[in-house]
Design a protein around this motif. Structure first.
Motif, short mmCIF file in Angstrom:
data_model
loop_
_atom_site.label_atom_id
_atom_site.label_comp_id
_atom_site.label_asym_id
_atom_site.label_seq_id
_atom_site.Cartn_x
_atom_site.Cartn_y
_atom_site.Cartn_z
N ALA A 1 0.47 -1.14 0.11
CA ALA A 1 -0.57 0.16 0.04
C ALA A 1 0.67 0.99 0.21
CB ALA A 1 -1.16 -0.37 1.24
N LYS A 2 0.64 2.19 -0.94
CA LYS A 2 1.42 3.45 -0.90
C LYS A 2 0.71 4.50 0.02
CE LYS A 2 2.83 3.27 -5.77
NZ LYS A 2 2.62 4.40 -6.95
N VAL A 3 1.00 5.40 0.98
CA VAL A 3 0.87 6.40 2.25
C VAL A 3 1.83 6.77 2.14
CG1 VAL A 3 -0.10 3.90 4.16
CG2 VAL A 3 2.45 4.90 3.98
N ALA A 4 1.24 7.85 2.62
CA ALA A 4 1.82 9.57 3.32
C ALA A 4 1.63 9.28 4.27
CB ALA A 4 1.80 10.64 1.96
N LEU A 5 3.22 10.42 4.93
CA LEU A 5 2.59 10.15 6.62
C LEU A 5 3.86 11.63 6.85
CD1 LEU A 5 3.55 6.80 8.07
CD2 LEU A 5 1.34 8.26 8.08
N GLU A 6 3.66 12.31 8.34
CA GLU A 6 4.18 13.14 8.09
C GLU A 6 4.33 13.07 9.91
OE1 GLU A 6 2.45 18.10 8.91
OE2 GLU A 6 1.90 17.07 6.96
N GLY A 7 6.08 13.86 10.13
CA GLY A 7 6.27 13.45 11.76
C GLY A 7 7.49 14.17 11.84
N GLU A 8 7.81 13.94 13.21
CA GLU A 8 9.25 13.85 12.64
C GLU A 8 10.22 13.38 13.03
OE1 GLU A 8 9.95 16.03 17.50
OE2 GLU A 8 11.35 15.28 17.27
N LEU A 9 11.22 13.13 12.62
CA LEU A 9 12.25 12.65 11.90
C LEU A 9 13.18 12.30 12.94
CD1 LEU A 9 13.18 10.69 9.36
CD2 LEU A 9 15.28 12.75 9.18
N ASP A 10 13.40 10.79 13.82
CA ASP A 10 14.62 10.84 14.20
C ASP A 10 15.62 9.75 13.85
OD1 ASP A 10 16.11 10.27 17.00
OD2 ASP A 10 14.28 8.35 17.20
#
Length: 649
Positions: free
Chosen positions: A24-33
């Motif tokens: 499944a193709k998804v787009a996510l947003e958040g903070e990189l660690d």
């Protein structure tokens, strides 16, 4: 860690990495660690995780980025493959940085060291007092010395705490959470510490150290290795540094066949050999060298002889030489960095390491790429060093290194305890433009005529950035200076300008109504984080006119002699003191209608002495007739009155 299925509704985590067509193709947003696992056998693994409001997922890159640090807020696009998110296509198309974390490498660093052990291993590998000495004396002194007093540690050691975890489990995030909870339960206020270091007996994790790469809130883990090099190395990652590599080549420093040694730098703490100073390339990124306040780096854009001081000395002369060597495949500038180490300060550890304190160390690095620093072996084929050490890698006195492709030659002419002299020869190269900082041009202009005491005078402050075109834009801080008891307000206190551009703002100055007749100095100044180079000053004179009772004069008038109903009447008054226009005089316009009622309108004179306002005539019949207009002007203790008439037809 939440699996991808926990982040994306309806997506199965059983999707195989071998069958991305069904993922499944998804787009996510958040903070990189970004975490770097450092292993005792000399290899490392860099892992990228995305922290979202629903949990944490690991990212899989086809080519791992070297410019994204922990704390950067990003938007990613990719496909679910098992328990990771495989990013689409090239790095630039699959990761979009939304907010880039600024460097956090200057000033006080609030550090909490939390010591823990496990339910099945309650040993304490290092005494609390010794850990305190390690972090807040040894490493604090190292970082403070390396940064020339610009960075230091302040904090506390907490623990030991026995946490509800077995040493057979490798879960650094879980360990950190349990350690934080244990410290808080014991009464420690750890929320005020933006950097935390977790130290514990060796557990199931096979790495010796782990750390975030950059960010304003960082974590580091020391897995049974409580050594200066290990802990200092992981904190270096926290500051945004990657590993210090080396090349071990066959017939030349950049020969036909070269082996890349990921931790191979023999002098840099970000290698895996000695806890020496960070390289000039690293310190330049940290802002500890060549930032206008810190000691400079020579940029050798022309052939010549360059002198550098011992690298770890506390003096503030040039500490390294930066020599252009062309561009990489992406068009980014590449450089050689030349430095001279002596066994003093934190570099005392290098005194027994081959010839590293007997010649100059040469590295190559690419601008903007934190993973690109490589120490070169100036005696290829003779090294007896281990995998992680180029102990005989320095260029000795009288010897030369030549890069025929870049047409660069480097020769160590002399070296002693006071410094080294290096001859650089460039032939046929066109080096990339160099940023040269210069003092800005600052002007302050405004009315020169004398004004009555208490007048508001507006000045224009203009600033031109004179840095060379290769420099980045600079935010200049602005300040004003007015006599004691006066008021002065800058419309803007900063101006962000690119090289060669000009910006302006206004400075509004008001003198006290009791100010005596004289010329008064008004000043403005600029500064920036670059340092004294960006300091500039400008001045102007505010002249208070002599106050003399009964010399204030006024003239009042309208723009026409007669009007029709509903028109707008322009009211104009000119105020002078001894024939000089008065700025800031209070003027009261009184309009007497034919029926005897009076309308009052207040105004203030400008720098030309004129006060201006308007009066709208009514539409009724009562508006027809003769009107009286009176202007009463006040400036300090002086007054003036003038009258006129107009008619409405």
């Amino acid at each position: 860690m939440l699996l991808v299925s926990g982040l994306v509704a309806g997506v199965s985590t059983g999707a195989s990495a071998a069958a991305p067509a069904h993922a499944a193709k998804v787009a996510l947003e958040g903070e990189l660690d970004v975490l770097v696992e450092d292993y005792a056998d000399g290899h490392s693994v860099t892992r990228h995780f995305l922290k979202t409001e629903h949990g944490r997922v690991e990212l899989k890159f086809s080519r791992k980025p070297t410019t994204l640090h922990s704390g950067t807020r990003v938007r990613v696009r990719g496909q679910v493959q098992g328990e990771v998110l495989a990013l689409d296509g090239a790095e630039a198309g699959s990761v979009e940085a939304l907010v880039t974390v600024l460097p956090n490498t200057m000033g006080e660093q609030k550090v909490a060291v939390i010591l823990v052990n496990f339910q099945d291993d309650t040993t304490q590998p290092k005494a609390v007092a010794d850990v305190n000495t390690l972090v807040f004396t040894t490493l604090n002194n190292h970082y403070k010395e390396s940064s020339f007093g610009q960075t230091w540690f302040n904090g506390q050691v907490f623990g030991y705490y026995t946490i509800a975890m077995s040493k057979t489990v490798c879960d650094p995030s879980g360990l950190a959470a349990k350690a934080d909870a244990a410290a808080t339960a014991a009464g420690a206020n750890i929320t005020s510490f933006n950097r935390r270091v977790y130290m514990f007996p060796r557990n199931a994790c096979t790495w010796a150290g782990l750390g975030n790469v950059g960010g304003s809130s960082t974590r580091a883990w020391a897995n049974g290795s409580f050594a200066t090099l290990t802990v200092g190395h992981e904190i270096g990652h926290n500051f945004g540094l990657h590993h210090a590599h080396a090349y071990d080549c066959d017939v030349a420093p950049l020969g036909n066949t070269c082996t890349s040694l990921p931790y191979g730098d023999g002098a840099d703490m970000m290698g895996n050999n000695k806890a020496g100073h960070f390289s000039p390339f690293a310190k330049e990124m940290l802002g500890w060298l060549n930032d206008g306040i810190s000691p400079p780096i020579h940029t050798a854009s022309t052939s010549g002889r360059y002198s550098i001081e011992p690298y770890s000395s506390s003096s503030v002369g040039p500490k390294a030489i930066k020599i252009p060597r062309g561009t990489d495949a992406s068009g980014r500038p590449m450089f050689y960095y030349v430095e001279y180490r002596q066994p003093i300060g934190a570099d005392a550890t290098l005194g027994t390491t081959g010839n590293l304190t007997k010649g100059v160390i040469i590295r190559t690095a690419t601008e903007g790429d934190g993973e690109s620093s490589y120490q070169l072996d100036m005696t290829p084929g003779t090294s007896t060093s281990t995998y992680t050490e180029l102990g005989d890698g320095a260029l000795a006195v009288g010897r030369s290194y030549t890069d025929a492709t870049a047409k660069v030659s480097i020769t160590l002419a002399s070296a002693d305890t006071t410094g080294a002299t290096v001859d650089v020869a460039l032939s046929g190269t066109t080096p990339p433009p160099t940023c040269t900082r210069a003092a800005p041009t600052l002007t302050l202009s405004g009315p020169t005529a004398a004004v009555a005491a208490g007048s508001l005078v507006t000045y224009t402050l203009s600033l031109t950035n004179r840095d060379s075109s290769a420099c980045a834009a600079t935010t200049f801080n602005l300040a004003r200076s007015v006599p004691t008891g006066w008021t002065g307000t800058l419309t803007a206190t900063t101006l962000s300008l690119s090289p060669g551009t000009t910006g302006s703002t206004t400075l509004k100055v008001t003198s006290p109504s009791t100010a005596t007749a004289a010329g008064y100095g008004i000043g403005a100044g600029s500064s920036s984080t670059v340092g004294s180079t960006h300091t500039a000053n400008a001045a102007a004179t505010y002249t208070v006119a002599a106050a003399s009772s009964g010399t204030l004069t006024g003239i009042v008038g309208t723009n026409k002699a007669s009007y029709v109903r509903a028109e707008i009447v322009s009211l104009i008054a000119l105020v002078k003191n001894n024939g000089v226009p008065v700025n800031g005089a209070s003027v009261k316009f009184s309009v007497t209608l034919p029926n005897g009622s009076i309308a009052v309108i207040n105004a203030t004179s400008g720098s030309d002495g004129y006060a201006r306002s308007s009066y709208t005539l009514g539409k009724g019949k009562s508006a027809i007739g003769s009107y009286k207009l009176r202007a009463d002007a006040t400036s300090g203790s002086n007054t003036a009155t003038a009258s006129t008439t107009f008619s409405v037809l």
